[in-house]
Design a protein around this motif. Structure first.
Motif, PDB file in Angstrom:
ATOM      1  N   THR A 127       0.830  -1.202   0.000  1.00  0.00           N
ATOM      2  CA  THR A 127       0.000   0.000   0.000  1.00  0.00           C
ATOM      3  C   THR A 127       0.868   1.258   0.000  1.00  0.00           C
ATOM      4  N   THR A 128       2.178   1.097  -0.091  1.00  0.00           N
ATOM      5  CA  THR A 128       3.165   2.188  -0.072  1.00  0.00           C
ATOM      6  C   THR A 128       3.062   3.042   1.200  1.00  0.00           C
ATOM      7  N   THR A 129       2.657   2.384   2.303  1.00  0.00           N
ATOM      8  CA  THR A 129       2.548   3.132   3.551  1.00  0.00           C
ATOM      9  C   THR A 129       3.929   3.360   4.165  1.00  0.00           C
ATOM     10  N   GLY A 130       4.671   2.273   4.363  1.00  0.00           N
ATOM     11  CA  GLY A 130       6.037   2.436   4.845  1.00  0.00           C
ATOM     12  C   GLY A 130       6.208   2.378   6.350  1.00  0.00           C
ATOM     13  N   ALA A 234       7.767   5.298  -5.276  1.00  0.00           N
ATOM     14  CA  ALA A 234       6.491   4.748  -4.813  1.00  0.00           C
ATOM     15  C   ALA A 234       5.900   5.606  -3.684  1.00  0.00           C
ATOM     16  N   THR A 235       6.559   6.717  -3.344  1.00  0.00           N
ATOM     17  CA  THR A 235       6.244   7.492  -2.138  1.00  0.00           C
ATOM     18  C   THR A 235       5.932   6.539  -0.984  1.00  0.00           C
ATOM     19  N   GLY A 236       6.769   5.499  -0.911  1.00  0.00           N
ATOM     20  CA  GLY A 236       6.551   4.440   0.084  1.00  0.00           C
ATOM     21  C   GLY A 236       7.225   4.724   1.411  1.00  0.00           C
ATOM     22  N   GLY A 237       8.516   5.008   1.351  1.00  0.00           N
ATOM     23  CA  GLY A 237       9.186   5.424   2.558  1.00  0.00           C
ATOM     24  C   GLY A 237       9.922   4.359   3.341  1.00  0.00           C
ATOM     25  N   THR A 329       3.895  14.419   0.581  1.00  0.00           N
ATOM     26  CA  THR A 329       3.769  13.422  -0.483  1.00  0.00           C
ATOM     27  C   THR A 329       3.416  12.053   0.073  1.00  0.00           C
ATOM     28  N   GLY A 330       3.369  11.951   1.395  1.00  0.00           N
ATOM     29  CA  GLY A 330       3.042  10.666   2.019  1.00  0.00           C
ATOM     30  C   GLY A 330       4.160   9.649   1.901  1.00  0.00           C
ATOM     31  N   THR A 331       5.378  10.122   1.619  1.00  0.00           N
ATOM     32  CA  THR A 331       6.498   9.181   1.528  1.00  0.00           C
ATOM     33  C   THR A 331       6.823   8.638   2.916  1.00  0.00           C
ATOM     34  N   GLY A 332       7.049   9.532   3.848  1.00  0.00           N
ATOM     35  CA  GLY A 332       7.235   9.089   5.218  1.00  0.00           C
ATOM     36  C   GLY A 332       8.663   8.837   5.647  1.00  0.00           C
ATOM     37  N   ALA A 446      -3.847   7.397   5.496  1.00  0.00           N
ATOM     38  CA  ALA A 446      -3.301   8.251   4.442  1.00  0.00           C
ATOM     39  C   ALA A 446      -2.009   7.663   3.879  1.00  0.00           C
ATOM     40  N   ASN A 447      -1.684   6.437   4.296  1.00  0.00           N
ATOM     41  CA  ASN A 447      -0.490   5.731   3.801  1.00  0.00           C
ATOM     42  C   ASN A 447       0.778   6.559   3.908  1.00  0.00           C
ATOM     43  N   ILE A 448       0.931   7.233   5.024  1.00  0.00           N
ATOM     44  CA  ILE A 448       2.111   8.080   5.226  1.00  0.00           C
ATOM     45  C   ILE A 448       3.278   7.256   5.756  1.00  0.00           C
ATOM     46  N   GLY A 449       3.014   6.506   6.839  1.00  0.00           N
ATOM     47  CA  GLY A 449       4.060   5.685   7.441  1.00  0.00           C
ATOM     48  C   GLY A 449       4.240   5.999   8.899  1.00  0.00           C
TER      49      GLY A 449
HETATM   50  K   LIG Z   1       4.370   6.251   2.669  1.00  0.00           K
END
Ligand SMILES: [K+]
Ligand SMILES: [K+]
Lengths: 498, 498
Positions: A127-130, A234-237, A329-332, A446-449
């Motif tokens: 989910t690219t949350t991180g 992926a703005t995953g983090g 950007t929700g990368t985290g 918000a899939n931030i991390g």
């Molecule tokens: K993220």
């Protein structure tokens, strides 16, 4: 009443039942592809002489065979169009099934994770949350680190395709505003998804390679550059170090800022750009609003740090820029413990996470276009209040906005807020304190991390929270990533009736 | 362009200018009445032999004369109808002006408050918020305690009139759903307001007296019973003791629960009831939903306390009941420090405060009918998603809901949420920690009173927060009490242009 009493009513032939085969076929194929992907970390472990490689081989075989078997057994449905129900089930089904297999290497590998942790990590990846449950990333086999990066990278491109093809057709959360004209039959959704995927893939891969190269040029080693490039685009983090981006600094941070921002833009604009048309990129009001938001947040926190806290160095500005963009950007990624910056940056970063990037990117959260539409609608409301007999229509990108789209966006906002509240209350029920529960709910949805506070904040991780909270957060990531209504629609009784 | 350059353009005769006299006339009258009301605490101070009485006489004369003078000087506008602009200005103007005069006794009296504190307390009173900057209430002159009660009591009835007459006409926040038919000219708004006020006053007074009597019967002294009855029916929450309702217990708490719930019901139902018609009361779906919400919250927190914490006494249940109802109705009394109950009650009470009571009551916050409308709209959205070609309309109380009302309610929700976020960030900027800033913003905007945390939580008060935060919270109370858009509309340039 009579039909219910008929003995044959339970029979598949007696009633028109939902055909799960087209869904199974696509999910099976994707699982098989995930299995093949596992060979990449295997190669890395082999190359670094790590015995851990055998874990990936085992997982790859297991995953590929299961996926292949399911796909084969549903093969009769190949080429068939999808109904609206099947499309909903497919979208949610993919993000429920892939984490199960993505978790295998964490279960069987050196991490020896329990199921809940392995699933959390894989869901957090896809989910690219991180958010991560693992500490001591420095000593983790390289293969597992690459696997975490790959999960996010695959999740990132997957979500772009979902956002460009599936959500507009499903009319979820106002995404129908991005619906392309002359295409409204669900029958054609899979061919189109395949076509978009291949076109996007080239750009996605190119961006990732450019990012990796820039990371190498600013001092990262090739392996870190590859993994971090994947989790950046992926703005995953997910990072390779417990200190997240604290392990790097200077030029690397600026590079990350550039690529995090790029990854939060609508990818369709890159497609148009490579086709020689730069105009749509510059004409897109969502992009302008996004950059203005980013600039405002950096300016506000920067001014606080500069004037109030008195941090007046280049490094100080860089930390503000990097961490603000990372949350927006929700990368985290975190390159500093911003919990220590004081009350204002913490509060503003919490709400920044609820803004997010542009639609059609790898970024999540409420997203800039929804705020644009909400504010356009509120403007119209304010005008109507003052001139009750006037006729006003909200506009977006110069065009009138359909009432249906507005309602959709507003429902999304309400749903997001209520889900956030319910999730925070449930997390509180598992014993998390108020700040952890509320910021954890936001970070997942918000899939931030990272969240706020000592436990799950930028300097912490999700290892020590309780299992119930981990399941809840996993559910939150899934619901948030699929824009809520794509998941909730399946939970209605009406869905299964029609 | 030309008109701007014309020398006479600034002249009132040259351009049709907003006539402020009708607004001034009504505000003047209300200020004069507030001045007269100050004689009540003067009498109490006289009766208790407190020299403090002279302060109230002084304030009364000052307030009455100022109000009277303004009313007289605007008298030419008497009997004239109000335009929509004037109605907006009147609504906000009343709640901006009255606190200025209501603050006088705190400025000049024993409290010797600074201007910011006196204004905060008066605004907190007239908006029925109930946050207090004063500690040591036990030693305060009785007159001042009564004044605090009176401010809330007057604010309470004022807001019912605004909610029943002004907001529906102003089409603010979906309140137009309560618009009575055959009445849509602003010209008649003042006669109608007067008529409604007098009808409501009887019920409001009767409820207050019943509440006071019940308080006396369960052990309060006559003075405490009077003041607390006033702040109960106003869902205001000012108490005569630093321990709030912790000073009372047992039967008194149950009495308070009953009257807090009554005060959060639509007062129009009481009018109908006294006219012999009980049916509307029982047929009102908003009332049903409100009681179900209250029951659910009490059940959830009660179960937590009973099973998890192990508090299995009557007193334990009573504290849960009392404090849950106090937050839900936005009264804000505390009879226990629920910050100590654990993570789940704290989280759930935070979101409970964002629900609120019924429209047309003294309760504030988002209110039950808006959630009903939002959920009705979301249900329709979910159906539309699954049957894109179907036609569905949300219903409320058995009737189709106008698109305009829905948009209004949704805009309200978005505005409320965004204002909450911005206010929390600004409070963070003044130095409040995250929990204090966020819960303080919610406590002000939803007119609840207490926030979360050690400073402004149930066991604290607002004395020690900084001045900037006090101004911000005062603004939040005003904006929240007038349902946001009634205030924001005035801030648009369009408002002053037309
Ligand atoms: K993220
Ligand atoms: K209150």
């Amino acid at each position: 009443m009579l039909r219910r009493l008929t003995p044959g009513a339970g029979d598949a032939n007696a009633l028109p039942m939902l055909d799960l085969r087209p869904v199974g076929y696509v999910i099976g194929l994707l699982v098989a592809m995930l299995g093949l992907t596992m060979l990449l970390p295997m190669l890395v472990d082999l190359a670094t002489g790590d015995e851990h490689w055998s874990v990936f081989l085992e997982c790859a075989i297991l995953t590929f065979l299961t996926g292949g078997f399911v796909a084969l057994s549903c093969q009769t449905a190949k080429g068939k169009g999808l109904t609206i129900q099947q499309t909903f089930l497919l979208t949610t089904g993919v993000w429920l099934t892939l984490p199960l297999f993505g978790a295998l290497p964490f279960l069987l590998g050196d991490t020896e994770a329990r199921f809940v942790d392995a699933f959390f990590e894989a869901m957090s990846g896809l989910t690219t949350t991180g958010s991560t449950v693992f500490a001591g990333l420095e000593t983790m086999p390289k293969g597992l680190l690459l696997w975490r990066g790959l999960l996010q990278w695959l999740g990132g491109i997957g979500i772009i395709v979902v956002a460009m093809v599936f959500l507009p057709e499903l009319r979820v959360g106002g995404m129908q505003i991005f619906r392309s004209e002359g295409f409204d039959t669900f029958g054609k959704i899979l061919p189109r998804a395949t076509e978009i995927s291949s076109r996007i893939s080239v750009i996605y891969l190119a961006l990732t390679m450019m990012c990796a190269l820039a990371y190498i040029l600013t001092g990262m080693n090739a392996f870190d550059a590859t993994v971090h490039a994947m989790t950046t685009i992926a703005t995953g983090g997910f990072a390779n170090y417990d200190a997240s981006f604290g392990a790097f600094s200077g030029g690397t941070e600026y590079v990350a800022v550039v690529f995090m921002l790029l990854a939060a833009l609508p990818f369709v604009r890159f497609v148009q750009l490579t086709a020689g048309s730069a105009k749509p990129l510059f004409a897109d009001s969502q992009i302008r609003a996004f950059f203005m938001t980013a600039a405002a947040i950096v300016a506000l926190i920067g001014a606080w740090q500069f004037f109030i806290v008195g941090v007046q160095t280049e490094a100080g500005f860089r930390k503000v820029l990097f961490n603000s963009v990372s949350i927006l950007t929700g990368t985290g990624y975190a390159s500093a413990d911003y919990m220590l910056w004081g009350s204002f940056p913490v509060a503003i970063l919490f709400f920044t996470g609820l803004i997010g990037g542009c639609a059609g990117s790898t970024a999540c959260s409420i997203k800039v276009f929804r705020y644009q539409l909400l504010f356009a609608s509120i403007r119209v409301q304010l005008m109507k209040i003052q001139q009750p007999r006037g006729v006003f229509t909200p506009r977006y990108q110069g065009r009138r906005v359909d009432e249906d789209v507005l309602n959709s966006v507003m429902s999304f906002f309400v749903f997001f807020t209520v889900t956030l509240g319910v999730l925070a209350v449930l997390l509180g029920m598992t014993g998390l304190d108020f700040t952890t529960a509320l910021s954890g709910a936001a970070a997942a949805l918000a899939n931030i991390g990272p969240g706020l506070g000592d436990t799950i904040g930028p300097s912490g991780n999700f290892a020590d929270i309780n299992d119930a909270a981990k399941w809840l957060l996993s559910a939150g990531m899934l619901i948030g990533r699929l824009e809520l209504l794509a998941v909730y629609a399946i939970l209605t009784t009406q869905f299964w009736r029609s």
